[in-house]
Write a protein that holds these residues in place. Structure first.
Motif, PDB file in Angstrom:
ATOM      1  N   LYS A 227     -10.536   3.549  -6.268  1.00 13.69           N
ATOM      2  CA  LYS A 227     -10.184   2.774  -5.076  1.00 13.69           C
ATOM      3  C   LYS A 227      -9.626   3.685  -3.986  1.00 13.69           C
ATOM      4  CE  LYS A 227      -8.423  -1.387  -5.331  1.00 13.69           C
ATOM      5  NZ  LYS A 227      -7.472  -2.528  -5.489  1.00 13.69           N
TER       6      LYS A 227
ATOM      7  N   TRP B 139      -9.373  -6.631   9.728  1.00  9.50           N
ATOM      8  CA  TRP B 139      -8.314  -5.846   9.093  1.00  9.50           C
ATOM      9  C   TRP B 139      -8.367  -4.407   9.589  1.00  9.50           C
ATOM     10  CZ3 TRP B 139      -9.065  -7.246   3.190  1.00  9.50           C
ATOM     11  CH2 TRP B 139      -8.674  -8.579   2.987  1.00  9.50           C
TER      12      TRP B 139
ATOM     13  N   TYR C 161     -11.017   4.314  -0.152  1.00 11.43           N
ATOM     14  CA  TYR C 161     -10.252   4.333   1.100  1.00 11.43           C
ATOM     15  C   TYR C 161     -10.518   5.624   1.872  1.00 11.43           C
ATOM     16  CZ  TYR C 161      -7.513   0.503  -0.949  1.00 11.43           C
ATOM     17  OH  TYR C 161      -7.115  -0.678  -1.518  1.00 11.43           O
TER      18      TYR C 161
ATOM     19  N   SER D  74      -9.359  -5.751  -2.653  1.00 14.28           N
ATOM     20  CA  SER D  74      -9.345  -5.980  -4.102  1.00 14.28           C
ATOM     21  C   SER D  74     -10.759  -6.256  -4.582  1.00 14.28           C
ATOM     22  CB  SER D  74      -8.451  -7.176  -4.440  1.00 14.28           C
ATOM     23  OG  SER D  74      -9.001  -8.373  -3.896  1.00 14.28           O
TER      24      SER D  74
ATOM     25  N   GLU E  99      -4.114  -0.334   7.419  1.00 13.97           N
ATOM     26  CA  GLU E  99      -2.951  -0.719   6.619  1.00 13.97           C
ATOM     27  C   GLU E  99      -3.184  -2.042   5.893  1.00 13.97           C
ATOM     28  OE1 GLU E  99       0.672  -0.668   8.772  1.00 13.97           O
ATOM     29  OE2 GLU E  99       0.527   1.453   9.321  1.00 13.97           O
ATOM     30  N   GLU E 100      -3.726  -3.022   6.596  1.00 21.20           N
ATOM     31  CA  GLU E 100      -3.967  -4.316   5.960  1.00 21.20           C
ATOM     32  C   GLU E 100      -5.053  -4.205   4.898  1.00 21.20           C
ATOM     33  OE1 GLU E 100      -4.197  -9.004   7.276  1.00 21.20           O
ATOM     34  OE2 GLU E 100      -4.700  -7.447   8.730  1.00 21.20           O
ATOM     35  N   THR E 101      -6.042  -3.364   5.143  1.00 24.58           N
ATOM     36  CA  THR E 101      -7.093  -3.167   4.146  1.00 24.58           C
ATOM     37  C   THR E 101      -6.511  -2.600   2.858  1.00 24.58           C
ATOM     38  OG1 THR E 101      -8.809  -2.817   5.819  1.00 24.58           O
ATOM     39  CG2 THR E 101      -9.222  -1.914   3.628  1.00 24.58           C
ATOM     40  N   ILE E 102      -5.682  -1.571   2.971  1.00 19.38           N
ATOM     41  CA  ILE E 102      -5.092  -0.950   1.787  1.00 19.38           C
ATOM     42  C   ILE E 102      -4.206  -1.941   1.035  1.00 19.38           C
ATOM     43  CG2 ILE E 102      -3.446   0.830   1.046  1.00 19.38           C
ATOM     44  CD1 ILE E 102      -4.655   2.623   3.244  1.00 19.38           C
ATOM     45  N   GLN E 103      -3.524  -2.811   1.761  1.00 19.08           N
ATOM     46  CA  GLN E 103      -2.647  -3.789   1.127  1.00 19.08           C
ATOM     47  C   GLN E 103      -3.418  -4.919   0.453  1.00 19.08           C
ATOM     48  OE1 GLN E 103      -0.069  -5.107   4.269  1.00 19.08           O
ATOM     49  NE2 GLN E 103       1.043  -3.170   4.398  1.00 19.08           N
ATOM     50  N   ARG E 104      -4.557  -5.323   1.024  1.00 15.43           N
ATOM     51  CA  ARG E 104      -5.202  -6.560   0.590  1.00 15.43           C
ATOM     52  C   ARG E 104      -6.562  -6.377  -0.082  1.00 15.43           C
ATOM     53  NH1 ARG E 104      -4.685 -10.874   5.424  1.00 15.43           N
ATOM     54  NH2 ARG E 104      -5.374 -12.218   3.703  1.00 15.43           N
TER      55      ARG E 104
ATOM     56  N   CYS F  61     -14.519  -5.047   6.647  1.00 15.28           N
ATOM     57  CA  CYS F  61     -13.089  -5.326   6.844  1.00 15.28           C
ATOM     58  C   CYS F  61     -12.743  -5.472   8.323  1.00 15.28           C
ATOM     59  CB  CYS F  61     -12.254  -4.214   6.209  1.00 15.28           C
ATOM     60  SG  CYS F  61     -12.267  -4.233   4.400  1.00 15.28           S
TER      61      CYS F  61
END
Length: 234
Positions: free
Chosen positions: A107, A69, A111, A79, A72-77, A63
């Motif tokens: 998941k 990323w 994280y 998948s 924050e962007e990792t958690i949002q995107r 990531c």
């Protein structure tokens, strides 16, 4: 034979397999897979040689280094599609989780492995109560599959949800308050209101036994450490 990545980015001398845990070696293995020079990390090392922390490190490396990323962007995107594109899906899918982690938490657990410096411990109570609130307050229609069934982790979810409901919905501040409510005629109506009646019926012979188990295995929760989801506007 596993080769060690040198400081300058070239190849060094062959090294013993037991030293592959070095983070540079993990990066080298992943770089080879992502670039197409190798089809899978598991072709280079056996699965039982990779710890869960190693898998979390590899996901974070992918990531940060390739996708640029942050957390924050990792958690949002992040998948399943991203995992497949980044060629990490087989590692994550086969990753064994501790018994206290229920399937819907996998998941979140990943994280936690990726960003361990942000957590003193795995935030199970925070995750479980956030899911519980989202159902109770109408943001979700139902609990995730296997949230209350599927082993010790799911059993602990049921205990945490009961203690949270007693403290926030039932107005209980002590174990004695909880006992008084769950041994009264109001126990079943309370459990129905809290959306935990069917959990009690599946697992316990009475509300008192449900509470006894929850107090012993979960205890009173520190509400100050948990997220409070606002009421849904209707």
């Amino acid at each position: 034979m596993l080769l060690k990545k040198s400081e300058g980015g070239g190849r060094g001398q062959p090294m013993p397999l037991q030293d592959f845990m070095d983070k540079r070696d993990l990066c080298y293995l992943y770089d080879a897979v992502y670039s197409g020079r190798s089809s899978s990390i598991l072709h280079e090392v056996s699965r039982n040689m990779l710890s869960n922390s190693d898998i979390g490190f590899l996901c974070r490396y992918a990531c940060e280094y390739y996708l640029h990323w942050g957390p924050e962007e990792t958690i949002q995107r992040f998948s399943g599609t991203v995992l497949r594109i980044m060629k990490l899906d087989n590692l994550v899918e086969d990753m064994a989780v501790p018994p206290e982690i229920s399937p819907p938490e996998k998941k979140i657990y990943l994280y936690f492995l990726m960003y361990q410096e942000y957590f003193k411990k795995y935030p199970k109570e925070l995750f479980v109560t956030a899911i519980y609130q989202s159902v109770f307050k109408g943001y979700r229609k139902e609990f995730p599959r296997c949230f209350f069934s599927g082993g010790y982790g799911a059993e602990q979810n049921a205990r945490i949800c009961l203690m949270y409901a007693l403290q926030t919905i039932g107005g209980c501040h002590t174990a004695r308050d909880c006992t008084r409510l769950m041994s009264s005629r109001q126990a079943v109506p309370f459990l129905r209101k809290a959306k935990l009646y069917h959990v009690m019926k599946r697992r316990y012979r009475s509300p008192e036994l449900y509470l006894r188990d929850a107090l012993m295995m979960a205890g009173m929760l520190n509400l100050g450490e948990l997220i409070q989801i606002p009421e849904k506007n209707t």
